[in-house]
Motif scaffolding. Structure first.
Motif, PDB file in Angstrom:
ATOM      1  N   UNK A  59       0.807  -1.221   0.000  1.00  0.00           N
ATOM      2  CA  UNK A  59       0.000   0.000   0.000  1.00  0.00           C
ATOM      3  C   UNK A  59       0.841   1.271   0.000  1.00  0.00           C
ATOM      4  N   UNK A  60       2.004   1.215   0.645  1.00  0.00           N
ATOM      5  CA  UNK A  60       2.797   2.438   0.832  1.00  0.00           C
ATOM      6  C   UNK A  60       4.065   2.522  -0.004  1.00  0.00           C
ATOM      7  N   UNK A  61       4.552   1.390  -0.494  1.00  0.00           N
ATOM      8  CA  UNK A  61       5.847   1.393  -1.188  1.00  0.00           C
ATOM      9  C   UNK A  61       5.735   0.782  -2.586  1.00  0.00           C
ATOM     10  N   UNK A  62       5.387  -0.488  -2.641  1.00  0.00           N
ATOM     11  CA  UNK A  62       5.348  -1.209  -3.924  1.00  0.00           C
ATOM     12  C   UNK A  62       3.908  -1.216  -4.449  1.00  0.00           C
ATOM     13  N   UNK A  63       3.404  -0.043  -4.727  1.00  0.00           N
ATOM     14  CA  UNK A  63       1.982   0.110  -5.044  1.00  0.00           C
ATOM     15  C   UNK A  63       1.584  -0.515  -6.383  1.00  0.00           C
ATOM     16  N   UNK A  64       2.547  -0.777  -7.250  1.00  0.00           N
ATOM     17  CA  UNK A  64       2.243  -1.380  -8.542  1.00  0.00           C
ATOM     18  C   UNK A  64       2.548  -2.878  -8.574  1.00  0.00           C
ATOM     19  N   UNK A  65       2.885  -3.438  -7.427  1.00  0.00           N
ATOM     20  CA  UNK A  65       3.231  -4.854  -7.362  1.00  0.00           C
ATOM     21  C   UNK A  65       2.008  -5.732  -7.583  1.00  0.00           C
ATOM     22  N   UNK A  66       2.266  -6.966  -8.019  1.00  0.00           N
ATOM     23  CA  UNK A  66       1.246  -8.003  -8.051  1.00  0.00           C
ATOM     24  C   UNK A  66       1.318  -8.752  -6.731  1.00  0.00           C
ATOM     25  N   UNK A  67       0.187  -8.965  -6.083  1.00  0.00           N
ATOM     26  CA  UNK A  67       0.164  -9.591  -4.762  1.00  0.00           C
ATOM     27  C   UNK A  67      -0.562 -10.928  -4.823  1.00  0.00           C
ATOM     28  N   UNK A  68       0.070 -11.962  -4.258  1.00  0.00           N
ATOM     29  CA  UNK A  68      -0.537 -13.288  -4.168  1.00  0.00           C
ATOM     30  C   UNK A  68      -0.462 -13.755  -2.715  1.00  0.00           C
ATOM     31  N   UNK A  69      -1.612 -13.941  -2.090  1.00  0.00           N
ATOM     32  CA  UNK A  69      -1.681 -14.406  -0.708  1.00  0.00           C
ATOM     33  C   UNK A  69      -2.123 -15.862  -0.688  1.00  0.00           C
ATOM     34  N   UNK A 118       3.762 -14.803 -13.733  1.00  0.00           N
ATOM     35  CA  UNK A 118       4.406 -13.490 -13.611  1.00  0.00           C
ATOM     36  C   UNK A 118       5.649 -13.373 -14.485  1.00  0.00           C
ATOM     37  N   UNK A 119       6.492 -14.381 -14.463  1.00  0.00           N
ATOM     38  CA  UNK A 119       7.781 -14.282 -15.156  1.00  0.00           C
ATOM     39  C   UNK A 119       7.668 -14.471 -16.660  1.00  0.00           C
ATOM     40  N   UNK A 120       6.677 -15.232 -17.110  1.00  0.00           N
ATOM     41  CA  UNK A 120       6.598 -15.562 -18.517  1.00  0.00           C
ATOM     42  C   UNK A 120       5.403 -14.960 -19.219  1.00  0.00           C
ATOM     43  N   UNK A 121       4.762 -13.978 -18.610  1.00  0.00           N
ATOM     44  CA  UNK A 121       3.601 -13.362 -19.259  1.00  0.00           C
ATOM     45  C   UNK A 121       4.071 -12.475 -20.402  1.00  0.00           C
ATOM     46  N   UNK A 158       2.935 -21.804 -10.002  1.00  0.00           N
ATOM     47  CA  UNK A 158       1.919 -21.210 -10.879  1.00  0.00           C
ATOM     48  C   UNK A 158       2.047 -19.692 -10.891  1.00  0.00           C
ATOM     49  N   UNK A 159       2.247 -19.109  -9.717  1.00  0.00           N
ATOM     50  CA  UNK A 159       2.435 -17.656  -9.636  1.00  0.00           C
ATOM     51  C   UNK A 159       3.675 -17.227 -10.432  1.00  0.00           C
ATOM     52  N   UNK A 160       4.751 -17.999 -10.278  1.00  0.00           N
ATOM     53  CA  UNK A 160       5.999 -17.669 -10.978  1.00  0.00           C
ATOM     54  C   UNK A 160       5.824 -17.761 -12.485  1.00  0.00           C
ATOM     55  N   UNK A 161       5.193 -18.835 -12.940  1.00  0.00           N
ATOM     56  CA  UNK A 161       4.986 -19.008 -14.378  1.00  0.00           C
ATOM     57  C   UNK A 161       4.167 -17.853 -14.955  1.00  0.00           C
TER      58      UNK A 161
END
Length: 208
Positions: free
Chosen positions: A172-182, A205-208, A200-203
């Motif tokens: 919310x305060x620093x990496x506001x453009x990040x993709x978040x996976x909980x 994000x890294x290969x999109x 799955x998250x890595x595939x």
């Protein structure tokens, strides 16, 4: 003598030796802090474009508690207490329903981590290395420079070492453009507890 800067210098040396045209960095917990320091170093060298994406697991805007008594005890005493603190550590590191064989496997590996190193890590964090790195990266990402890497944040909801509230604050305060996976069914080690989901998250994000 071990120091926090040793981590940074090692990271720089490894990167210089093995970098390619496309470079992504995947890090976990305290490793994310040194990754932030490294990215800031690259930015100061006008080389930040050499890293495309960052995957950061179990990291927070706030430094985790290190324990005052822990830092004051001699390393030899800490080695003796290792079996007694393992149970409480496991409760913070692993999801309550984590596979018992996985916990035993991880404990068998980490029992070889020298306690003098763990003690120094705690001193580094208590001394402000974590906080300073977050401040540096905050300034960098707030600059709006399109050269800074894209970020994926992965966090276990039941992380007892680096609570998820701190990761949300970082987003919310620093990496506001990040993709978040909980991950609801993971704690501090999502890559071990839920490797299929993390992959799955890595595939994605890294290969999109």
């Amino acid at each position: 003598m071990y120091s926090a800067d040793d981590h940074l210098y090692d990271l720089i040396a490894i990167f210089e030796r093995f970098k390619t045209k496309i470079n992504h960095i995947i890090s976990h917990c305290y490793g994310c802090i040194h990754t932030f320091r490294f990215i800031n170093w690259l930015y100061e060298q006008n080389r930040v474009r050499e890293v495309g994406k960052l995957v950061m697991m179990s990291v927070s805007a706030d430094a985790p508690a290190t324990g005052g008594v822990f830092l004051k005890l001699p390393s030899t005493i800490l080695e003796w207490t290792r079996p007694f603190i393992r149970h409480s550590a496991n409760a913070r590191i692993f999801h309550p329903e984590a596979d018992r064989d996985l916990i035993a496997y991880e404990n068998n590996i980490t029992k070889h981590n020298p306690m003098f190193i763990m003690k120094q890590l705690g001193k580094d964090i208590a001394g402000g290395v974590w906080t300073k790195a977050i401040k540096q990266v905050s300034d960098l990402f707030a600059s709006g420079d399109d050269k800074v890497p894209r970020v994926l944040l992965i966090h276990g909801v039941l992380d007892g070492v680096v609570p998820i509230a701190g990761m949300r604050q970082l987003f919310e305060n620093v990496l506001t453009k990040a993709t978040v996976c909980e991950l609801e069914d993971a704690a501090h080690l999502p890559m071990l507890e839920k490797p299929e989901k993390v992959n799955e998250f890595l595939d994605s994000f890294l290969f999109e």
